[in-house]
Design an enzyme around this catalytic site. Structure first.
Site, PDB file in Angstrom:
ATOM      1  N   GLU A 118      73.864 -18.091  75.962  1.00  0.00           N
ATOM      2  CA  GLU A 118      74.724 -17.947  74.791  1.00  0.00           C
ATOM      3  C   GLU A 118      75.767 -16.876  75.052  1.00  0.00           C
ATOM      4  O   GLU A 118      75.503 -15.876  75.725  1.00  0.00           O
ATOM      5  CB  GLU A 118      73.908 -17.663  73.535  1.00  0.00           C
ATOM      6  CG  GLU A 118      73.280 -16.299  73.527  1.00  0.00           C
ATOM      7  CD  GLU A 118      72.409 -16.063  72.282  1.00  0.00           C
ATOM      8  OE1 GLU A 118      71.461 -16.845  72.075  1.00  0.00           O
ATOM      9  OE2 GLU A 118      72.671 -15.112  71.556  1.00  0.00           O
TER      10      GLU A 118
ATOM     11  N   TYR B 129      59.252 -17.423  59.933  1.00  0.00           N
ATOM     12  CA  TYR B 129      59.489 -18.874  59.828  1.00  0.00           C
ATOM     13  C   TYR B 129      58.216 -19.667  59.543  1.00  0.00           C
ATOM     14  O   TYR B 129      58.155 -20.459  58.595  1.00  0.00           O
ATOM     15  CB  TYR B 129      60.181 -19.383  61.103  1.00  0.00           C
ATOM     16  CG  TYR B 129      61.583 -18.844  61.192  1.00  0.00           C
ATOM     17  CD1 TYR B 129      62.629 -19.499  60.573  1.00  0.00           C
ATOM     18  CD2 TYR B 129      61.853 -17.633  61.835  1.00  0.00           C
ATOM     19  CE1 TYR B 129      63.922 -18.986  60.601  1.00  0.00           C
ATOM     20  CE2 TYR B 129      63.129 -17.106  61.869  1.00  0.00           C
ATOM     21  CZ  TYR B 129      64.163 -17.795  61.252  1.00  0.00           C
ATOM     22  OH  TYR B 129      65.431 -17.268  61.270  1.00  0.00           O
ATOM     23  N   GLY B 130      57.184 -19.461  60.398  1.00  0.00           N
ATOM     24  CA  GLY B 130      55.961 -20.237  60.217  1.00  0.00           C
ATOM     25  C   GLY B 130      55.330 -19.963  58.860  1.00  0.00           C
ATOM     26  O   GLY B 130      54.879 -20.886  58.162  1.00  0.00           O
TER      27      GLY B 130
ATOM     28  N   ASN C 271      66.970 -21.120  71.725  1.00  0.00           N
ATOM     29  CA  ASN C 271      66.526 -20.158  70.711  1.00  0.00           C
ATOM     30  C   ASN C 271      65.462 -20.836  69.837  1.00  0.00           C
ATOM     31  O   ASN C 271      65.610 -21.998  69.465  1.00  0.00           O
ATOM     32  CB  ASN C 271      67.706 -19.721  69.851  1.00  0.00           C
ATOM     33  CG  ASN C 271      68.959 -19.475  70.673  1.00  0.00           C
ATOM     34  OD1 ASN C 271      69.443 -20.381  71.343  1.00  0.00           O
ATOM     35  ND2 ASN C 271      69.474 -18.275  70.643  1.00  0.00           N
TER      36      ASN C 271
ATOM     37  N   GLU D  98      53.137  -8.989  53.765  1.00  0.00           N
ATOM     38  CA  GLU D  98      54.216  -8.648  54.701  1.00  0.00           C
ATOM     39  C   GLU D  98      54.245  -7.138  54.969  1.00  0.00           C
ATOM     40  O   GLU D  98      54.296  -6.337  54.049  1.00  0.00           O
ATOM     41  CB  GLU D  98      55.563  -9.120  54.144  1.00  0.00           C
ATOM     42  CG  GLU D  98      56.805  -8.617  54.891  1.00  0.00           C
ATOM     43  CD  GLU D  98      56.815  -8.937  56.376  1.00  0.00           C
ATOM     44  OE1 GLU D  98      56.587 -10.106  56.747  1.00  0.00           O
ATOM     45  OE2 GLU D  98      57.035  -7.999  57.184  1.00  0.00           O
TER      46      GLU D  98
ATOM     47  N   GLY E 184      55.288 -18.529  66.121  1.00  0.00           N
ATOM     48  CA  GLY E 184      55.739 -18.669  67.497  1.00  0.00           C
ATOM     49  C   GLY E 184      54.666 -18.426  68.540  1.00  0.00           C
ATOM     50  O   GLY E 184      54.879 -18.734  69.724  1.00  0.00           O
TER      51      GLY E 184
ATOM     52  N   MET F 290      71.289 -18.457  65.464  1.00  0.00           N
ATOM     53  CA  MET F 290      71.558 -19.640  66.314  1.00  0.00           C
ATOM     54  C   MET F 290      70.438 -20.651  66.130  1.00  0.00           C
ATOM     55  O   MET F 290      69.261 -20.307  66.222  1.00  0.00           O
ATOM     56  CB  MET F 290      71.675 -19.237  67.774  1.00  0.00           C
ATOM     57  CG  MET F 290      72.846 -18.292  68.025  1.00  0.00           C
ATOM     58  SD  MET F 290      73.007 -17.897  69.765  1.00  0.00           S
ATOM     59  CE  MET F 290      73.977 -19.287  70.328  1.00  0.00           C
TER      60      MET F 290
ATOM     61  N   HIS G 269      62.942 -13.403  72.130  1.00  0.00           N
ATOM     62  CA  HIS G 269      62.231 -14.662  71.869  1.00  0.00           C
ATOM     63  C   HIS G 269      60.788 -14.625  72.365  1.00  0.00           C
ATOM     64  O   HIS G 269      60.404 -15.451  73.190  1.00  0.00           O
ATOM     65  CB  HIS G 269      62.940 -15.834  72.561  1.00  0.00           C
ATOM     66  CG  HIS G 269      64.371 -16.019  72.153  1.00  0.00           C
ATOM     67  ND1 HIS G 269      65.264 -16.770  72.895  1.00  0.00           N
ATOM     68  CD2 HIS G 269      65.068 -15.579  71.078  1.00  0.00           C
ATOM     69  CE1 HIS G 269      66.440 -16.774  72.299  1.00  0.00           C
ATOM     70  NE2 HIS G 269      66.357 -16.049  71.194  1.00  0.00           N
TER      71      HIS G 269
END
Ligand code: FDA
Length: 503
Positions: A356, A15-16, A479, A35, A469, A118, A441
């Protein structure tokens, strides 16, 4: 000799990193992403890119001989996990430390390839507690909405939720939560609910309804390769190198020089090389980024890195548990892998939890209700560099998981009392009702405002940034990927008007 050069180098494609690459590319900055995992676009012999949870093969896990699904057993039988042959560059990794297993995604898109999609936004009051130095007004007015739009967040049609057999498991758990006086919430997702409805009508190939999720979804999910990363490539300024691990980081003129190790899908090292850059963005995830910087500090390539690197790690209070339902409360043999409801006990002053309602998509009736609870756990772990293995070791004791279990147990004891049900003890080894020894997480390790300034600049290291993160101090209450995305958007928008302006 001079090393090959790129203006900006981004480690990882989660994501970042994806936010970073898009915004740098748009600004006309030549960017190379590195990657570790594969680009998941080539179909295997079965015609599919990813394998399902019910029939895992070597594509499932990152260099493991056997799958390591979160559930250990079913009816105490060792039927969940399978041998998958010779180790291979599969999509899901589990990094095992003495009392904590950390699940992460491997491939172009990072965690977005394997996660449940989510996409909740944290409660503002808790976000302000976790990251008090970040301007919450700007986050909630601008960056959270931007992140949700870019990620393709959508919400289930309430009429569909009420009638489909695929969410009977969610409705049963909701009913029991309400019987015990708890609130429930609909959780937005990046899986297309429109696609899901068409799956059920058999108009399109099934993915969420075919047991696909933690080893990848072949359809339906808006993973990063379809959103941010596609747009980043579209700028013409971003390239991605796959199956390549960043190993070392040292200073090089005004920028940095990174060591690279290129492997093939069987893990064989093909080539070692170096790449120089002016700007270095670390987005290898909580564990990956922390390990890179710890190694740099402890082996002396960047000896002045802050002492805060390696500290402030948490599991977002993750706990998994399951309840055994009565015979008159079946959960259904067709279960969507994409969770859509949660029990929201976050406002409980003593035992806050956001649980969840998770599927158990085994294709037959189990009468089990499964949950992944997010709790407030004040404990924090830290990493040290291990010179013998060249890896970071996480220090997390079994006792540090106890606060998570307490909060989850308070919630589910109350549901069991209200409905006359019990825990399932056949799913986790040791007859345990709760498993808080693994997490989905991982957060922290290079906390914003401690290891970095308030925009992710590593203290004392110009042109070195953290964008994932690892910036979030161990807990978020929901989440995390929407928040990781929004925070990266915020930081990049600041950096583009400061450090990266007038290059
Ligand atoms: P992320 O981990 O996504 O990406 C890091 C990337 O860097 C990886 O692709 C990795 O291979 C690469 N990398 C690491 N080291 C490297 C190196 N040395 N060199 C090169 N590359 C390197 N969250 C959520 O919000 N909703 C959900 O439903 C779920 N569900 C869920 C299920 C499962 C099974 C998992 C494993 C995780 C979730 N999550 C989740 C968590 C979510 O996926 C996670 O928080 C984010 O992916 C973290 O994003 P980052 O940008 O920090 O890194």
């Amino acid at each position: 000799t001079t090393a090959p050069y790129t203006t900006a180098l981004v480690v990882g494609t989660g994501y970042g990193s994806a936010v970073t690459a898009l915004r740098l590319g748009e600004a006309g900055i030549r960017t190379t992403m590195i990657e570790l995992g594969q680009q998941w676009t080539t179909a295997g012999p079965d015609g599919k890119v990813f394998c399902s949870t019910l029939n895992p093969d070597r594509r499932s896990m990152w260099f493991h001989r056997r799958t390591e699904a979160p559930l250990d057993t079913f009816l105490w039988l060792d039927v969940v996990n399978r041998d998958i042959g010779t180790p291979y560059a599969g999509v899901l990794d589990r990094i095992d430390y003495p009392n904590m297993g950390v699940y992460v995604g491997r491939g172009v898109g990072g965690g977005s390839l394997v996660n449940g999609g989510m996409a909740p936004t944290p409660q503002r009051a808790y976000f302000e507690k976790v990251l008090p130095q970040v301007d919450a007004a700007a986050m909630y007015a601008r960056y959270f909405p931007l992140a949700r739009r870019m990620l393709g967040v959508n919400t289930i049609d309430p009429r569909y939720l009420e009638k489909t057999p695929a969410y009977q498991y969610a409705r049963v758990s909701r009913k029991h939560a309400h019987q015990a006086g708890f609130k429930t919430a609909v959780v937005p997702n990046v899986y297309s609910f429109d696609y899901l409805e068409r799956e059920e009508r058999k108009e399109v190939p099934r993915s969420a309804l075919a047991g696909e999720v933690i080893y990848g979804n072949n359809h339906g999910k808006q993973s990063l390769d379809k959103t941010y990363l596609a747009d980043a490539i579209g700028t013409g300024n971003v390239t991605i190198r796959t199956l390549t691990r960043v190993t070392t980081i040292r200073r090089y003129g005004k920028g940095y020089l990174v060591g690279l190790e290129q492997i093939d899908a069987s893990g064989k090292v093909l080539k070692r090389s170096e790449l120089a850059c002016r700007y270095l963005f670390l987005g290898a995830g909580s564990v990956g980024t922390t390990e890179l910087l710890l190694r740099a500090r402890e082996t002396g390539t960047l000896p002045d890195l802050p002492a805060a690197i390696g500290t402030g790690w948490g599991s977002n209070g993750n706990v998994m548990t399951a309840r055994a339902n009565h015979a008159w409360d079946p959960t259904g043999s067709l279960q969507s892998t994409i969770p859509t409801l949660a029990i929201d006990n976050w406002d409980d002053p003593v035992n806050p939890a956001f649980a969840e309602i998770a599927p158990l998509p085994v294709g037959l009736e189990t009468w089990a209700s499964l949950y992944l609870a997010i709790t407030v756990n004040p404990e924090r772990g830290h990493f040290t560099y291990n010179h013998a293995t060249d890896r970071a070791d996480l220090h997390w004791s079994a006792g540090q998981s106890a606060p998570s279990v307490r909060s989850a147990q308070a919630l589910f004891d109350r549901i069991n009392r209200a409905t006359g049900t019990t825990y399932r003890r056949d799913l986790f080894t040791g007859n345990r009702a709760f498993a808080a020894d693994f997490c989905y997480h991982p957060l922290g390790g290079c906390v914003l405002g401690q290891a970095t300034d308030l925009y992710g600049r590593v203290i004392g290291h110009p042109n070195l940034y953290i964008t994932d993160g690892s910036l979030i101090p161990g807990s978020l209450g929901v989440n995390p990927f929407v928040t990781i995305t929004a925070l990266a958007e915020r930081n990049l928008s600041h950096l583009l008007t400061t450090d990266l302006k007038n290059r």
